[in-house]
Write an enzyme that holds these catalytic residues in place. Structure first.
Site, PDB file in Angstrom:
ATOM      1  N   SER A   1       0.832  -1.202   0.000  1.00 26.35           N
ATOM      2  CA  SER A   1       0.000   0.000   0.000  1.00 26.35           C
ATOM      3  C   SER A   1       0.866   1.251   0.000  1.00 26.35           C
ATOM      4  O   SER A   1       1.974   1.264   0.559  1.00 26.35           O
ATOM      5  CB  SER A   1      -0.916   0.000   1.232  1.00 26.35           C
ATOM      6  OG  SER A   1      -1.528   1.255   1.417  1.00 26.35           O
TER       7      SER A   1
ATOM      8  N   TYR B   1      -2.446  -0.423  10.782  1.00 26.38           N
ATOM      9  CA  TYR B   1      -2.563  -1.001   9.433  1.00 26.38           C
ATOM     10  C   TYR B   1      -1.319  -0.693   8.613  1.00 26.38           C
ATOM     11  O   TYR B   1      -0.735  -1.575   7.968  1.00 26.38           O
ATOM     12  CB  TYR B   1      -3.803  -0.459   8.730  1.00 26.38           C
ATOM     13  CG  TYR B   1      -3.804  -0.726   7.241  1.00 26.38           C
ATOM     14  CD1 TYR B   1      -4.001  -2.014   6.758  1.00 26.38           C
ATOM     15  CD2 TYR B   1      -3.581   0.296   6.325  1.00 26.38           C
ATOM     16  CE1 TYR B   1      -3.980  -2.275   5.390  1.00 26.38           C
ATOM     17  CE2 TYR B   1      -3.560   0.053   4.961  1.00 26.38           C
ATOM     18  CZ  TYR B   1      -3.755  -1.234   4.499  1.00 26.38           C
ATOM     19  OH  TYR B   1      -3.726  -1.491   3.155  1.00 26.38           O
TER      20      TYR B   1
ATOM     21  N   LYS C   1       1.651  -3.329   6.953  1.00 27.77           N
ATOM     22  CA  LYS C   1       2.089  -3.367   5.561  1.00 27.77           C
ATOM     23  C   LYS C   1       3.597  -3.137   5.464  1.00 27.77           C
ATOM     24  O   LYS C   1       4.311  -3.794   4.690  1.00 27.77           O
ATOM     25  CB  LYS C   1       1.334  -2.320   4.736  1.00 27.77           C
ATOM     26  CG  LYS C   1      -0.111  -2.669   4.459  1.00 27.77           C
ATOM     27  CD  LYS C   1      -0.221  -3.889   3.556  1.00 27.77           C
ATOM     28  CE  LYS C   1      -1.658  -4.173   3.155  1.00 27.77           C
ATOM     29  NZ  LYS C   1      -1.778  -5.361   2.286  1.00 27.77           N
TER      30      LYS C   1
END
Length: 382
Positions: free
Chosen positions: A169, A193, A197
């Site tokens: 991402s 989050y 990643k």
């Protein structure tokens, strides 16, 4: 001593005697290997869930924590299987108490896939992805995203599958890098989050560095929107959408009253945040290009998947209204913590190395999104 005290003492004497008799009978049954050998364990245990129970009275039992993969079946029958992870139980029946060390198969589904299929490459999409939820439930995100990736890589190594394309991402660019974002910029994160990643990328890169036979391709998505042009495949999140486009389509169809626009005082042309929106079909073609590259190269590489063009929130709203002839009521709210003014990609490396570039326009994205929503107002219904 009162009568009550005598009853209490008698109860404890009898309890101690019962426990002693159970332990004595348990020892008479035999050793753990006599009662619980792995050859019998395979034949008596066909299902996978948590728990062990004995059938009848002594040496017939059922194990519900054993994987029935073909590879493990051969090892068990040949007497070559060795336990690794174990779950510890104490089982008791008819006075017999027995400690059990049973194989703990927390990756049995992955075992099944790798055993039944001829796999050359893995595309790793699996992760929780709601930024807000990750702040509220960080352990859930760290356990699922990071531990799941490690489990997958362990199984890939076990089955000698060493080609992986990873769904990363643009959130790993953090808040301090200017746009357009290039793959060589420093990385950081501001929420759980994003940290998952970032860590998943790091793990994959380290695995490739430790073993030159691995091929790792990390794809940093920017803002995927849109749907298949047929209107048959699209995005319908559970509950209130976290992403902008499904929120807009649900406002347009009447499921939600209005769109919340967070911040109109950013240093952008209309004051709202600017992002790089990419059509999901372009994203899919980017994966095909990445797979082709991955199978012919070793080591680790990173590629941005974006259009290289930034559009504001109000650009997206106005384009949606113009293309689909539907009004989108919206309300300006304050800025959200962690949001940045502008984020769009430099897709030059993907174009040069992968031979890939985005083809779809913003008009295509909003048109296809609305076609999906109107064709499937309640998602896939039976």
């Amino acid at each position: 001593m009162t009568s009550e005290e005598r009853r209490e003492a008698r109860y404890h004497r009898r309890k101690s005697k019962r426990q002693a008799n159970r332990l004595k009978r348990s020892k008479e049954v035999g050793t753990l290997q006599d009662v619980f050998n792995y050859h019998d364990m395979f034949f008596y245990g066909r299902k996978c869930c948590t728990g062990v129970r004995w059938k009848q009275s002594t040496q017939n039992f059922e194990l519900h924590l054993f994987s029935g993969t073909a590879k493990r079946r051969r090892e068990v029958l040949d007497g070559k299987w060795k336990q690794k992870k174990c779950a510890h139980f104490t089982i008791s029946e008819r006075g017999k108490v027995r400690p059990i060390d049973a194989p703990h198969i927390d990756d049995r589904q992955i075992h099944k896939v790798f055993t039944n299929e001829d796999i050359e490459l893995v595309i790793h999409f699996a992760a929780f992805k709601a930024v807000g939820e990750s702040v509220q439930k960080p352990l859930k995100y760290y356990k699922n995203n990071i531990s799941g990736t490690i489990t997958l890589l362990e199984k890939m190594k076990e089955y000698d599958v060493k080609n992986i394309v990873f769904s990363s991402s643009a959130t790993v660019y953090g808040t301090n890098n200017p746009s357009p974002k290039t793959e060589d910029m420093p990385t950081s994160a501001i929420n759980p989050y994003g940290y998952t990643k970032l860590m998943m990328e790091r793990i994959l890169t380290d695995v490739a560095a430790s073993d030159p036979s691995w091929s790792v391709t990390n794809l940093r998505y920017f803002n995927p929107i849109g749907a298949h042009e047929s209107g048959l495949i699209g995005e319908l999140p559970n509950g209130i959408p976290n992403n902008l486009m499904p929120y807009i389509t649900q406002v347009a169809i009447g499921k939600l009253p209005e769109l919340n626009v967070f911040g109109d005082d950013y240093p952008t042309p209309d004051g709202t945040g600017v992002r790089d929106y990419i059509h999901v079909l372009d994203l899919a073609s980017g994966h095909l290009a990445a797979v082709k590259y991955n199978l012919s190269h070793k080591g680790a590489e990173i590629f941005n998947l974006g259009t290289g063009h930034g559009y504001s929130v109000l650009d997206l709203v106005k384009t949606f209204e113009a293309e689909n002839k539907v009004a989108i009521p919206y309300r300006i709210q304050g800025r959200r913590a962690g949001d940045i003014a502008t984020c769009y990609a430099s897709p030059e490396k993907a174009k040069e190395v992968l031979g890939w570039e985005a083809k779809k326009t913003l008009k295509d994205m909003v048109r296809d999104s609305w076609r999906w929503q109107t064709t499937n107002p309640n998602g896939y219904e039976d």
